[in-house]
Design an enzyme around this catalytic site. Structure first.
Site, short mmCIF file in Angstrom:
data_model
loop_
_atom_site.label_atom_id
_atom_site.label_comp_id
_atom_site.label_asym_id
_atom_site.label_seq_id
_atom_site.Cartn_x
_atom_site.Cartn_y
_atom_site.Cartn_z
N ARG A 72 0.68 -1.04 0.24
CA ARG A 72 -0.02 0.02 0.03
C ARG A 72 0.97 1.36 -0.06
O ARG A 72 0.53 2.36 -0.77
CB ARG A 72 -1.06 -0.01 1.14
CG ARG A 72 -2.37 -0.82 1.21
CD ARG A 72 -3.13 -0.82 2.28
NE ARG A 72 -4.21 -1.45 2.04
CZ ARG A 72 -5.04 -1.84 3.07
NH1 ARG A 72 -4.90 -1.50 4.17
NH2 ARG A 72 -6.20 -2.64 2.68
N LYS B 215 -17.71 -14.61 5.75
CA LYS B 215 -18.71 -13.86 5.89
C LYS B 215 -19.78 -13.93 4.66
O LYS B 215 -19.54 -13.01 4.03
CB LYS B 215 -18.28 -12.63 6.09
CG LYS B 215 -17.61 -12.34 7.48
CD LYS B 215 -17.48 -10.67 7.64
CE LYS B 215 -16.48 -10.66 8.99
NZ LYS B 215 -15.70 -9.54 8.88
N GLY C 258 -6.63 -8.63 1.62
CA GLY C 258 -5.54 -8.92 2.45
C GLY C 258 -4.74 -10.01 2.46
O GLY C 258 -3.33 -9.94 2.11
N GLY D 216 -12.04 -4.86 1.84
CA GLY D 216 -13.26 -4.67 1.90
C GLY D 216 -13.96 -3.45 0.74
O GLY D 216 -14.96 -3.68 0.33
C1 3PG Z 1 -8.19 -1.96 5.31
O1 3PG Z 1 -7.22 -2.60 5.78
O2 3PG Z 1 -8.95 -2.66 4.74
C2 3PG Z 1 -8.34 -0.47 5.31
O3 3PG Z 1 -7.30 0.07 5.79
C3 3PG Z 1 -9.70 0.09 6.07
O4 3PG Z 1 -9.26 -0.38 7.33
P1 3PG Z 1 -10.55 -0.38 8.30
O5 3PG Z 1 -11.27 -1.78 7.93
O6 3PG Z 1 -10.19 -0.53 9.62
O7 3PG Z 1 -11.67 0.52 7.95
#
Ligand code: 3PG
Length: 386
Positions: free
Chosen positions: A35, A194, A341, A364
Protein backbone atom coordinates in the site's frame (compact mmCIF):
# COMPACT_ATOMS: atom_id res chain seq x y z
CA UNK A 1 -14.31 13.61 -10.51
CA UNK A 2 -11.26 15.85 -10.79
CA UNK A 3 -7.77 14.38 -10.86
CA UNK A 4 -4.24 15.63 -10.12
CA UNK A 5 -3.71 17.11 -13.58
CA UNK A 6 -6.80 19.33 -13.05
CA UNK A 7 -5.14 21.15 -10.12
CA UNK A 8 -4.38 24.65 -11.44
CA UNK A 9 -1.26 25.60 -9.48
CA UNK A 10 0.58 23.33 -7.11
CA UNK A 11 3.72 25.32 -6.43
CA UNK A 12 3.63 26.37 -2.79
CA UNK A 13 0.12 24.94 -2.32
CA UNK A 14 -0.54 22.91 0.84
CA UNK A 15 -2.08 19.57 -0.11
CA UNK A 16 -3.78 17.28 2.39
CA UNK A 17 -3.30 13.77 1.01
CA UNK A 18 -5.42 10.94 2.45
CA UNK A 19 -3.43 7.73 2.02
CA UNK A 20 -3.97 4.26 3.46
CA UNK A 21 -0.86 3.29 5.41
CA UNK A 22 -2.79 0.70 7.44
CA UNK A 23 -0.04 -1.87 6.87
CA UNK A 24 1.26 -4.82 8.90
CA UNK A 25 4.09 -3.98 11.31
CA UNK A 26 6.33 -6.24 13.37
CA UNK A 27 8.98 -5.09 15.86
CA UNK A 28 8.44 -1.52 14.63
CA UNK A 29 9.19 -2.50 11.02
CA UNK A 30 6.69 -2.49 8.13
CA UNK A 31 6.34 -6.11 6.94
CA UNK A 32 4.24 -5.51 3.81
CA UNK A 33 4.82 -2.24 1.98
CA UNK A 34 2.45 -2.75 -0.99
CA UNK A 35 0.00 0.00 0.00
CA UNK A 36 2.83 2.43 0.77
CA UNK A 37 4.55 1.79 -2.57
CA UNK A 38 1.27 2.35 -4.39
CA UNK A 39 0.87 5.80 -2.77
CA UNK A 40 4.35 6.96 -3.85
CA UNK A 41 3.52 8.10 -7.43
CA UNK A 42 0.99 10.64 -6.10
CA UNK A 43 3.43 11.89 -3.45
CA UNK A 44 6.22 12.17 -6.06
CA UNK A 45 3.91 13.96 -8.51
CA UNK A 46 2.95 16.55 -5.90
CA UNK A 47 6.53 16.99 -4.65
CA UNK A 48 7.73 17.43 -8.23
CA UNK A 49 5.30 20.33 -8.68
CA UNK A 50 6.57 22.03 -5.51
CA UNK A 51 3.52 21.30 -3.35
CA UNK A 52 3.71 21.17 0.47
CA UNK A 53 2.37 17.80 1.48
CA UNK A 54 0.44 16.81 4.60
CA UNK A 55 -0.05 13.03 4.66
CA UNK A 56 -2.91 11.61 6.73
CA UNK A 57 -3.72 7.95 7.32
CA UNK A 58 -5.18 5.56 9.85
CA UNK A 59 -3.46 2.46 11.21
CA UNK A 60 -5.39 -0.18 13.13
CA UNK A 61 -2.80 -2.70 14.22
CA UNK A 62 -0.19 -2.12 16.87
CA UNK A 63 2.92 -4.28 16.62
CA UNK A 64 2.27 -7.64 15.02
CA UNK A 65 -1.41 -8.26 15.64
CA UNK A 66 -4.40 -6.12 16.56
CA UNK A 67 -3.65 -5.61 20.24
CA UNK A 68 -6.17 -3.40 21.99
CA UNK A 69 -3.73 -2.61 24.80
CA UNK A 70 -1.15 -1.03 22.46
CA UNK A 71 -1.69 2.23 20.67
CA UNK A 72 -1.33 1.85 16.89
CA UNK A 73 1.22 4.30 15.52
CA UNK A 74 2.40 5.37 12.07
CA UNK A 75 5.99 5.88 13.35
CA UNK A 76 7.22 2.69 11.56
CA UNK A 77 5.70 4.00 8.32
CA UNK A 78 7.57 7.31 8.74
CA UNK A 79 10.80 5.31 9.22
CA UNK A 80 10.00 3.23 6.12
CA UNK A 81 9.48 6.38 4.01
CA UNK A 82 12.66 8.02 5.29
CA UNK A 83 14.66 4.89 4.48
CA UNK A 84 13.11 4.57 1.03
CA UNK A 85 13.79 7.95 -0.51
CA UNK A 86 10.80 9.99 0.73
CA UNK A 87 11.97 12.35 3.40
CA UNK A 88 9.13 13.01 5.87
CA UNK A 89 8.78 14.67 9.24
CA UNK A 90 6.57 12.64 11.56
CA UNK A 91 4.16 14.74 13.63
CA UNK A 92 3.37 12.61 16.69
CA UNK A 93 1.01 15.00 18.34
CA UNK A 94 -2.10 16.26 16.58
CA UNK A 95 -1.97 19.50 18.60
CA UNK A 96 1.16 20.38 16.57
CA UNK A 97 -0.42 19.59 13.19
CA UNK A 98 -1.42 23.14 12.26
CA UNK A 99 1.96 24.65 13.12
CA UNK A 100 3.77 21.84 11.24
CA UNK A 101 1.68 22.41 8.10
CA UNK A 102 2.25 26.20 8.29
CA UNK A 103 6.04 25.83 8.41
CA UNK A 104 6.27 23.41 5.44
CA UNK A 105 8.42 24.53 2.51
CA UNK A 106 7.85 23.73 -1.17
CA UNK A 107 8.33 19.98 -1.84
CA UNK A 108 8.42 19.08 1.87
CA UNK A 109 6.31 16.31 3.41
CA UNK A 110 4.88 15.72 6.88
CA UNK A 111 3.07 12.60 8.09
CA UNK A 112 0.55 13.08 10.89
CA UNK A 113 -0.03 10.38 13.53
CA UNK A 114 -2.94 7.90 13.18
CA UNK A 115 -5.96 10.01 12.25
CA UNK A 116 -8.29 7.69 14.20
CA UNK A 117 -6.88 9.16 17.44
CA UNK A 118 -9.39 11.95 16.74
CA UNK A 119 -12.95 11.06 17.77
CA UNK A 120 -14.46 13.02 14.90
CA UNK A 121 -12.77 10.88 12.23
CA UNK A 122 -14.93 7.76 12.37
CA UNK A 123 -18.05 9.88 13.04
CA UNK A 124 -17.51 11.75 9.75
CA UNK A 125 -17.86 14.81 11.98
CA UNK A 126 -18.25 18.15 10.18
CA UNK A 127 -16.45 20.13 12.88
CA UNK A 128 -13.41 17.84 12.72
CA UNK A 129 -13.46 17.90 8.91
CA UNK A 130 -13.40 21.72 9.03
CA UNK A 131 -10.36 21.57 11.32
CA UNK A 132 -8.64 19.17 8.93
CA UNK A 133 -9.34 21.57 6.09
CA UNK A 134 -7.42 24.33 7.90
CA UNK A 135 -4.25 22.26 7.37
CA UNK A 136 -4.24 22.74 3.59
CA UNK A 137 -5.52 24.49 0.45
CA UNK A 138 -6.31 21.33 -1.53
CA UNK A 139 -7.46 17.78 -0.66
CA UNK A 140 -6.40 14.62 -2.51
CA UNK A 141 -7.84 11.17 -1.83
CA UNK A 142 -5.36 8.45 -2.77
CA UNK A 143 -6.72 5.91 -0.30
CA UNK A 144 -9.00 3.64 -2.33
CA UNK A 145 -8.78 0.92 0.33
CA UNK A 146 -10.52 3.07 2.96
CA UNK A 147 -12.92 4.82 0.58
CA UNK A 148 -15.74 2.47 1.62
CA UNK A 149 -15.72 4.23 4.99
CA UNK A 150 -17.77 7.37 5.62
CA UNK A 151 -15.07 8.97 7.71
CA UNK A 152 -14.16 12.66 8.03
CA UNK A 153 -10.83 12.41 6.17
CA UNK A 154 -12.52 10.47 3.33
CA UNK A 155 -15.93 12.15 2.99
CA UNK A 156 -16.76 15.24 5.12
CA UNK A 157 -13.44 16.99 4.36
CA UNK A 158 -14.43 17.26 0.66
CA UNK A 159 -17.07 19.83 1.67
CA UNK A 160 -14.39 22.28 2.74
CA UNK A 161 -11.52 21.97 0.25
CA UNK A 162 -11.17 21.67 -3.56
CA UNK A 163 -10.96 17.88 -3.85
CA UNK A 164 -9.16 15.59 -6.29
CA UNK A 165 -8.53 11.87 -6.88
CA UNK A 166 -4.94 10.62 -6.53
CA UNK A 167 -3.23 8.36 -9.08
CA UNK A 168 -3.79 5.08 -7.22
CA UNK A 169 -7.47 5.83 -6.60
CA UNK A 170 -7.88 6.54 -10.34
CA UNK A 171 -6.06 3.35 -11.26
CA UNK A 172 -8.21 1.23 -8.90
CA UNK A 173 -11.41 2.64 -10.42
CA UNK A 174 -10.19 2.07 -13.99
CA UNK A 175 -8.95 -1.48 -13.40
CA UNK A 176 -11.71 -2.80 -11.14
CA UNK A 177 -14.27 -1.39 -13.60
CA UNK A 178 -12.96 -3.92 -16.14
CA UNK A 179 -15.03 -6.46 -14.18
CA UNK A 180 -18.22 -4.65 -15.25
CA UNK A 181 -17.57 -5.43 -18.91
CA UNK A 182 -15.50 -8.62 -18.82
CA UNK A 183 -14.21 -10.78 -21.63
CA UNK A 184 -15.62 -14.35 -21.58
CA UNK A 185 -15.16 -16.98 -20.25
CA UNK A 186 -15.23 -14.90 -17.06
CA UNK A 187 -14.12 -16.75 -13.92
CA UNK A 188 -14.88 -15.19 -10.54
CA UNK A 189 -13.17 -16.74 -7.49
CA UNK A 190 -14.42 -15.63 -4.11
CA UNK A 191 -12.88 -16.87 -0.87
CA UNK A 192 -12.59 -15.71 2.74
CA UNK A 193 -15.45 -15.62 5.22
CA UNK A 194 -18.76 -13.82 5.86
CA UNK A 195 -21.15 -15.28 3.29
CA UNK A 196 -23.92 -12.85 4.25
CA UNK A 197 -21.81 -9.77 3.46
CA UNK A 198 -20.66 -11.23 0.13
CA UNK A 199 -24.14 -12.23 -1.07
CA UNK A 200 -24.77 -9.00 -3.03
CA UNK A 201 -21.52 -9.57 -4.91
CA UNK A 202 -22.35 -13.19 -5.74
CA UNK A 203 -25.84 -12.18 -6.89
CA UNK A 204 -24.41 -9.43 -9.07
CA UNK A 205 -21.77 -11.59 -10.77
CA UNK A 206 -24.19 -14.50 -11.28
CA UNK A 207 -25.53 -12.27 -14.08
CA UNK A 208 -22.19 -11.99 -15.90
CA UNK A 209 -19.72 -14.64 -14.74
CA UNK A 210 -19.46 -17.97 -16.56
CA UNK A 211 -18.13 -19.66 -13.42
CA UNK A 212 -18.14 -18.54 -9.79
CA UNK A 213 -15.85 -20.66 -7.62
CA UNK A 214 -16.72 -20.26 -3.94
CA UNK A 215 -13.82 -21.14 -1.64
CA UNK A 216 -12.55 -20.45 1.90
CA UNK A 217 -15.01 -20.42 4.79
CA UNK A 218 -17.68 -19.23 2.33
CA UNK A 219 -17.60 -22.68 0.78
CA UNK A 220 -18.65 -24.25 4.08
CA UNK A 221 -21.97 -22.43 3.94
CA UNK A 222 -22.44 -23.35 0.29
CA UNK A 223 -21.51 -27.01 0.82
CA UNK A 224 -23.88 -27.26 3.77
CA UNK A 225 -26.70 -25.70 1.74
CA UNK A 226 -26.06 -28.39 -0.88
CA UNK A 227 -26.48 -31.07 1.78
CA UNK A 228 -22.83 -32.04 2.37
CA UNK A 229 -21.49 -32.87 5.84
CA UNK A 230 -19.06 -30.12 6.90
CA UNK A 231 -18.43 -31.29 10.47
CA UNK A 232 -17.78 -28.40 12.86
CA UNK A 233 -16.41 -26.04 10.18
CA UNK A 234 -16.96 -22.29 10.46
CA UNK A 235 -20.26 -20.96 9.04
CA UNK A 236 -21.37 -17.40 8.39
CA UNK A 237 -24.59 -17.13 6.39
CA UNK A 238 -26.71 -16.59 9.53
CA UNK A 239 -30.41 -16.77 8.75
CA UNK A 240 -30.07 -16.22 4.98
CA UNK A 241 -31.36 -19.02 2.72
CA UNK A 242 -28.72 -19.55 0.05
CA UNK A 243 -30.02 -22.80 -1.46
CA UNK A 244 -31.20 -21.04 -4.65
CA UNK A 245 -27.81 -19.43 -5.19
CA UNK A 246 -25.66 -22.50 -4.62
CA UNK A 247 -27.71 -24.51 -7.11
CA UNK A 248 -27.14 -22.07 -9.97
CA UNK A 249 -25.23 -23.74 -12.82
CA UNK A 250 -22.35 -21.22 -12.68
CA UNK A 251 -21.53 -22.02 -9.04
CA UNK A 252 -18.56 -24.32 -8.47
CA UNK A 253 -17.58 -25.63 -5.03
CA UNK A 254 -14.45 -27.46 -3.80
CA UNK A 255 -14.36 -31.15 -4.70
CA UNK A 256 -12.03 -31.90 -1.81
CA UNK A 257 -10.83 -30.14 1.32
CA UNK A 258 -7.96 -30.10 3.80
CA UNK A 259 -8.97 -30.72 7.41
CA UNK A 260 -7.10 -30.50 10.74
CA UNK A 261 -3.79 -32.36 10.66
CA UNK A 262 -3.37 -31.34 6.98
CA UNK A 263 -5.36 -34.39 5.83
CA UNK A 264 -7.09 -34.11 2.44
CA UNK A 265 -10.59 -35.58 2.11
CA UNK A 266 -13.12 -35.74 -0.68
CA UNK A 267 -16.06 -33.54 0.17
CA UNK A 268 -18.31 -36.61 0.18
CA UNK A 269 -16.45 -38.22 3.11
CA UNK A 270 -16.04 -35.31 5.54
CA UNK A 271 -16.96 -36.49 9.03
CA UNK A 272 -19.07 -34.96 11.81
CA UNK A 273 -16.05 -33.86 13.85
CA UNK A 274 -13.90 -32.59 10.93
CA UNK A 275 -12.99 -28.92 10.51
CA UNK A 276 -12.43 -27.75 6.93
CA UNK A 277 -9.38 -25.46 6.72
CA UNK A 278 -8.30 -25.30 3.07
CA UNK A 279 -9.08 -26.45 -0.48
CA UNK A 280 -7.59 -29.78 -1.58
CA UNK A 281 -5.59 -30.77 -4.67
CA UNK A 282 -8.66 -31.89 -6.66
CA UNK A 283 -10.25 -28.49 -6.06
CA UNK A 284 -7.10 -26.83 -7.39
CA UNK A 285 -7.15 -29.09 -10.43
CA UNK A 286 -10.79 -28.00 -11.03
CA UNK A 287 -9.65 -24.40 -10.80
CA UNK A 288 -6.65 -25.01 -13.05
CA UNK A 289 -9.00 -26.16 -15.82
CA UNK A 290 -11.21 -23.10 -15.53
CA UNK A 291 -8.23 -20.76 -15.25
CA UNK A 292 -6.72 -22.30 -18.37
CA UNK A 293 -9.71 -21.40 -20.52
CA UNK A 294 -10.68 -18.08 -18.87
CA UNK A 295 -10.22 -14.71 -20.58
CA UNK A 296 -11.00 -12.70 -17.47
CA UNK A 297 -10.30 -13.74 -13.87
CA UNK A 298 -11.46 -11.83 -10.81
CA UNK A 299 -10.25 -13.11 -7.45
CA UNK A 300 -10.71 -11.91 -3.86
CA UNK A 301 -10.22 -13.84 -0.63
CA UNK A 302 -8.15 -16.82 0.52
CA UNK A 303 -9.07 -20.49 0.08
CA UNK A 304 -7.75 -21.49 3.50
CA UNK A 305 -7.54 -20.28 7.09
CA UNK A 306 -4.44 -18.06 7.07
CA UNK A 307 -4.35 -17.44 10.82
CA UNK A 308 -3.76 -21.17 11.35
CA UNK A 309 -1.17 -21.44 8.58
CA UNK A 310 -3.41 -22.99 5.91
CA UNK A 311 -1.95 -20.89 3.09
CA UNK A 312 -1.13 -23.62 0.59
CA UNK A 313 -4.33 -23.60 -1.47
CA UNK A 314 -4.25 -19.81 -1.79
CA UNK A 315 -0.58 -19.76 -2.83
CA UNK A 316 -1.16 -22.49 -5.40
CA UNK A 317 -4.12 -20.56 -6.77
CA UNK A 318 -2.04 -17.36 -6.97
CA UNK A 319 0.59 -19.22 -9.03
CA UNK A 320 -2.04 -20.71 -11.37
CA UNK A 321 -3.62 -17.31 -12.07
CA UNK A 322 -0.21 -15.65 -12.49
CA UNK A 323 0.74 -18.26 -15.08
CA UNK A 324 -2.44 -17.70 -17.09
CA UNK A 325 -2.28 -13.90 -17.12
CA UNK A 326 -1.25 -11.77 -20.07
CA UNK A 327 1.75 -9.96 -18.67
CA UNK A 328 5.29 -9.15 -19.65
CA UNK A 329 6.62 -11.84 -17.30
CA UNK A 330 4.09 -14.64 -17.72
CA UNK A 331 2.26 -14.72 -21.04
CA UNK A 332 -1.15 -16.42 -20.70
CA UNK A 333 -4.34 -15.26 -22.33
CA UNK A 334 -6.42 -13.92 -19.44
CA UNK A 335 -6.66 -10.54 -17.74
CA UNK A 336 -6.54 -10.97 -13.98
CA UNK A 337 -7.74 -8.62 -11.25
CA UNK A 338 -6.97 -9.74 -7.72
CA UNK A 339 -7.14 -8.29 -4.22
CA UNK A 340 -7.88 -8.70 -0.51
CA UNK A 341 -5.53 -8.74 2.50
CA UNK A 342 -4.64 -12.46 2.64
CA UNK A 343 -4.63 -12.76 -1.16
CA UNK A 344 -2.13 -9.93 -1.25
CA UNK A 345 0.10 -11.46 1.41
CA UNK A 346 0.25 -14.72 -0.60
CA UNK A 347 1.21 -12.76 -3.71
CA UNK A 348 3.85 -10.70 -1.85
CA UNK A 349 5.33 -13.85 -0.29
CA UNK A 350 5.68 -15.47 -3.73
CA UNK A 351 6.99 -12.23 -5.22
CA UNK A 352 4.66 -12.46 -8.24
CA UNK A 353 2.89 -9.11 -7.94
CA UNK A 354 3.84 -8.09 -11.49
CA UNK A 355 2.30 -11.23 -13.00
CA UNK A 356 -1.28 -10.00 -12.63
CA UNK A 357 -3.09 -7.41 -14.71
CA UNK A 358 -3.94 -5.51 -11.53
CA UNK A 359 -3.49 -6.11 -7.81
CA UNK A 360 -5.92 -4.00 -5.78
CA UNK A 361 -4.88 -2.35 -2.51
CA UNK A 362 -8.44 -2.85 -1.27
CA UNK A 363 -9.97 -5.56 0.87
CA UNK A 364 -13.49 -4.52 1.90
CA UNK A 365 -13.26 -1.53 -0.45
CA UNK A 366 -12.62 -3.79 -3.44
CA UNK A 367 -15.66 -5.94 -2.60
CA UNK A 368 -17.90 -2.91 -2.04
CA UNK A 369 -16.74 -1.23 -5.25
CA UNK A 370 -17.39 -4.41 -7.23
CA UNK A 371 -20.85 -4.78 -5.68
CA UNK A 372 -21.92 -1.13 -5.97
CA UNK A 373 -19.81 0.35 -8.75
CA UNK A 374 -18.77 3.22 -6.48
CA UNK A 375 -17.80 4.02 -2.88
CA UNK A 376 -18.69 6.81 -0.42
CA UNK A 377 -15.21 8.36 -0.82
CA UNK A 378 -15.54 8.41 -4.62
CA UNK A 379 -19.04 9.92 -4.44
CA UNK A 380 -17.73 12.58 -2.06
CA UNK A 381 -15.08 13.60 -4.62
CA UNK A 382 -17.69 13.69 -7.39
CA UNK A 383 -20.11 15.76 -5.28
CA UNK A 384 -17.49 18.18 -3.92
CA UNK A 385 -18.60 21.71 -4.74
CA UNK A 386 -15.26 23.19 -3.72
C1 3PG B 1 -8.25 -2.02 5.26
O1 3PG B 1 -7.26 -2.49 5.83
O2 3PG B 1 -9.09 -2.72 4.67
C2 3PG B 1 -8.41 -0.53 5.23
O3 3PG B 1 -7.26 0.10 5.69
C3 3PG B 1 -9.61 -0.12 5.99
O4 3PG B 1 -9.41 -0.37 7.33
P1 3PG B 1 -10.65 -0.52 8.32
O5 3PG B 1 -11.33 -1.81 7.95
O6 3PG B 1 -10.07 -0.51 9.70
O7 3PG B 1 -11.56 0.66 8.08
Amino acid sequence: MKTLTDIPNLTGAKVLVRVDFNVPVKNAVVTDDYRIRKALPTIEFLKGKGARIVLISHIETADGVADKTKKPTLAPVADYLNKNGVSVTFVKNWTNAFEASETLKDGEVILLENIRENNGEKLNDTKFAKQLATLADIYVNDAFSVSHREHASVCAVTEFLPSYAGLQLQSEIENLSLAFNPAHPFLFILGGAKFDTKLPLINKFLKTADTIFIGGALANDALKAKGFEIGTSKLSNGEVDISDIVNQPQIMLPADVVIEGHITKDITVVGKSDVILDAGSKSLAQLKDKIGSAKFILWNGPLGLFEKGFTEGTEELAKLIAGATVSSVAGGVAKSIVGGGDTLSAISKLNIEDKFTFVSTGGGAMLDFLAQGTLPGIKALEDSKE
